[in-house]
Each structure stands twice: as structure tokens, then as C-alpha cells.
Design a protein around this motif. Structure first.
Motif, short mmCIF file in Angstrom:
data_model
loop_
_atom_site.label_atom_id
_atom_site.label_comp_id
_atom_site.label_asym_id
_atom_site.label_seq_id
_atom_site.Cartn_x
_atom_site.Cartn_y
_atom_site.Cartn_z
N LYS A 155 -0.43 -8.15 13.77
CA LYS A 155 0.08 -7.19 14.40
C LYS A 155 0.72 -7.36 15.74
CE LYS A 155 -1.21 -4.06 9.92
NZ LYS A 155 -2.14 -3.43 9.72
N SER B 215 -7.58 -11.20 11.47
CA SER B 215 -6.73 -12.15 11.58
C SER B 215 -5.78 -11.35 11.48
CB SER B 215 -6.61 -13.29 10.28
OG SER B 215 -7.19 -14.16 10.58
N ALA B 216 -4.97 -9.92 10.42
CA ALA B 216 -5.01 -8.92 10.19
C ALA B 216 -4.70 -7.80 12.19
CB ALA B 216 -4.89 -7.91 9.49
N LEU C 125 -2.23 -10.30 2.65
CA LEU C 125 -3.67 -11.27 2.10
C LEU C 125 -3.40 -12.01 0.89
CD1 LEU C 125 -6.34 -12.57 3.21
CD2 LEU C 125 -7.07 -10.74 1.80
N VAL D 216 1.35 -6.96 6.86
CA VAL D 216 0.95 -8.25 6.91
C VAL D 216 0.65 -7.66 4.84
CG1 VAL D 216 -1.40 -9.20 8.07
CG2 VAL D 216 0.35 -8.23 9.44
N TYR E 215 -4.31 -4.73 6.10
CA TYR E 215 -3.20 -5.17 4.78
C TYR E 215 -2.34 -4.34 4.62
CZ TYR E 215 -5.50 -9.75 6.66
OH TYR E 215 -5.99 -10.40 7.07
#
Length: 321
Positions: free
Chosen positions: A317, A312-313, A66, A64, A91
Motif C-alpha cells: 500500500k 506485506s500489506a 491475500l 490489496v 486487506y
């Protein structure tokens, strides 16, 4: 109006040899669509609560990323501290923005920035680099500086983040841009890197019987130029990302993943909290994408940006991958 749009519009007016500071080159704009256009967004862009059947990603996508523009207010003051917190938030990769030969990445040269990434167990597969000088004036000096920075940082993609207003006034203008993008891509590819194009919503505005984005897809060489699809801006323009994947297989190497506020479609929110059906998009489109980058251009009042990116991460995931 946010100053970002006027900053980006200045790119096309800069003379050759003038390099840009990080604050002037970003993937964010304040472009708006009309309510009529927005109302056409009905298929894959419905409520995030809608249930999709196979959520699991079919490809090898696990990391993931950013887009660091999300933390533009913070990173300009404390690069080391921001990268440490990005890694802590979950991230594995980052996408840069705003490099210039004069100022590097927020005051750090590319080599030093690359070492800082390694120290935080981060990599940077892609960077957003201002391209108006290159597309308008074929400025090879600027392009070569980007290639050097990308290679020193370990990046695979040099990504065009934005097009100045003066470059995209007509269908013919977009065709000329496509030819210049192909030319730049040849140089980039010779350096064992790849060129990508990141969209906003203005590319989807009509240009006669087509759109700027359709022209770019058709006129750029798919073997040389990949697309970084900003899913939020595509949805904002009334487009169906899944349909775009199906119509252009192999074209979308990267995504920008940011959600749309349920009450105001011109605002962002944390992934999984908005109105974009990311379960459906990931289930049907993630088999070909190489890299995804969470991005948030604005935050709800009182929201801690680091809490936001961590939320958000975790959603990407635990729910989408």
C-alpha cells in the motif's frame, strides 16, 4: 519434504465424484529449479533495494488481497477469527482455495462464507479450485459446483491452481490441457465468470524447443482464459515478469505477490524484504492487472503470520501502489 506436493499430485488420481477438502487444494508446491536455471534471473529480479523511477501504479489498482493459503494452518481451525484478522491486517480482498461441494469453504457453505466476507468488509474476486478431474475426465458436475460456489461468494474468477504430474509430461500433454482449459472456459464464461490459470515453476521447464507455459499462452484463447502470474515462481524459474507483460499484453489479469528470501531463493519472505524488485515490476506492469494477492507459503522461524501479512500489506500500500 512438505506434504503439499504429494497432496496435489493426488488430484489427478481421484475418481469422478470425489470432492476435495480444502487441505488438498492449494497454490503451493515444493517444485525446485536447478542452480543453473536460477542463475539466469538477472533483470527485474535483482535486489529489492534497487531504485526504480516511477513506482506509482498507473491503473486503477487500489485493493490489496491475500491468498488464504497463507494462513492454511489457522483458517482450518477458525474461519471467522482468521477473516477478522485478515481485514485488521489491512486487506480488502481474499482469494480462496480448496472448495468442495461436500465441505464447502472450511466447513461453511458458499453462501454463508460470502456473508462472513461481507461482515468483515472483504470481497473475494477469485478462488483456486482443483481442476485435475475436469481436465482429465471433463467432469462437468465438479465444474458446475465450482461455478455455483463462485457465484454465491461473489467471485469473478475461477482459477486453476495446479496441474498434476500425470497431466503435463510432454508438449502434447500441455496442448491437450490447453484444449480442455478452453472448453472449461467456455462453460465458465457462459455463467458470467472468467477462468484463469495460476503457475508454479514447472511450467517453465523445456518441452522440446518451447515450454509448457508458452504452450498454454499460445494454445489457450486469450478472450476466454486469463493468467494469474505468480511472480515469485516466475522469478524462481529465471523469467523476467516485465518482459512477460510486454510480450503478452492484456493476458495477466491477476498476480500472486510473494518475495524471495535473499539467502535462500526457495523460501519466501515479507514483501519488500527479499530479492525481487517489486518497485520495478509494479511500475512497469501494474497498469493492466486487475487484482493482486499477497501470498506467503512459509515463514521465518518465530515470525507471527499475522504480523507478516500486515507488514506485506503495508509495504504494498505505502510503497508499491
Amino acid at each position: 519434504m512438505n506434504k503439499r506436493r504429494s497432496f496435489l499430485q493426488q488430484l489427478g488420481m481421484l475418481s469422478a465424484g470425489v470432492f476435495l477438502t480444502p487441505a488438498l487444494v492449494s497454490c503451493g508446491t515444493d517444485n525446485k529449479t536447478t542452480a543453473d536455471t536460477a542463475a539466469t534471473d538477472t533483470d527485474t529480479t535483482g535486489s529489492a533495494a534497487s531504485d526504480s523511477t516511477n513506482v506509482a501504479t498507473k491503473g486503477a489498482l487500489t485493493a490489496v488481497g491475500l491468498q488464504l493459503y497463507t494462513l492454511r494452518d489457522q483458517i482450518s481451525k477458525d474461519v471467522k477469527g482468521v477473516l477478522a484478522k485478515v481485514a485488521e491486517a489491512g486487506y480488502q480482498t481474499v482469494e480462496t482455495y480448496g472448495y468442495s461441494k461436500k465441505d464447502g469453504f472450511w466447513g461453511m457453505d458458499a453462501k454463508a462464507f460470502g456473508e462472513l466476507l461481507k461482515a468483515n468488509n472483504l470481497t473475494s474476486p477469485s478462488g483456486h479450485y482443483g481442476f485435475d478431474q475436469i481436465l482429465a475426465d471433463n467432469n462437468q458436475e465438479v465444474l458446475n459446483s465450482y461455478i455455483e460456489a463462485a457465484k454465491a461468494t461473489g467471485q469473478s474468477f475461477i482459477t486453476i491452481p495446479y496441474l498434476g504430474d500425470n497431466l503435463r509430461k510432454s508438449a502434447d500433454g500441455y496442448k491437450k490441457l490447453a484444449a480442455q482449459i478452453n472448453k472449461a472456459a467456455e462453460t465458465v464464461n457462459k455463467s458470467d465468470l472468467k477462468l484463469a490459470y495460476h503457475n508454479h515453476n514447472f511450467e517453465f521447464q523445456p518441452q522440446g524447443d518451447t515450454t509448457g507455459y508458452e504452450i498454454l499462452l499460445k494454445e489457450t484463447d486469450p478472450n476466454l482464459v486469463k493468467m494469474e502470474l505468480d511472480l515469485y515462481w516466475a522469478v524462481n524459474a529465471g523469467k523476467d515478469p516485465v518482459q512477460m507483460f510486454q510480450q503478452n499484453p492484456g493476458r495477466f489479469a491477476m498476480w500472486h505477490v510473494k518475495d524471495m528470501d535473499k539467502n535462500n531463493r526457495d523460501l519466501n519472505t515479507e514483501i519488500g524484504s527479499g530479492s525481487i524488485d517489486y518497485k520495478n515490476i509494479f511500475a512497469k506492469g501494474a497498469s493492466e492487472v486487475q487484482y493482486i494477492f499477497v501470498e506467503q507459503e512459509n515463514f521465518a522461524q518465530g515470525m507471527d503470520p499475522y504480523k507478516s501479512i500486515a507488514q506485506s500489506a503495508a509495504y504494498v500500500k505505502n510503497t508499491l501502489l
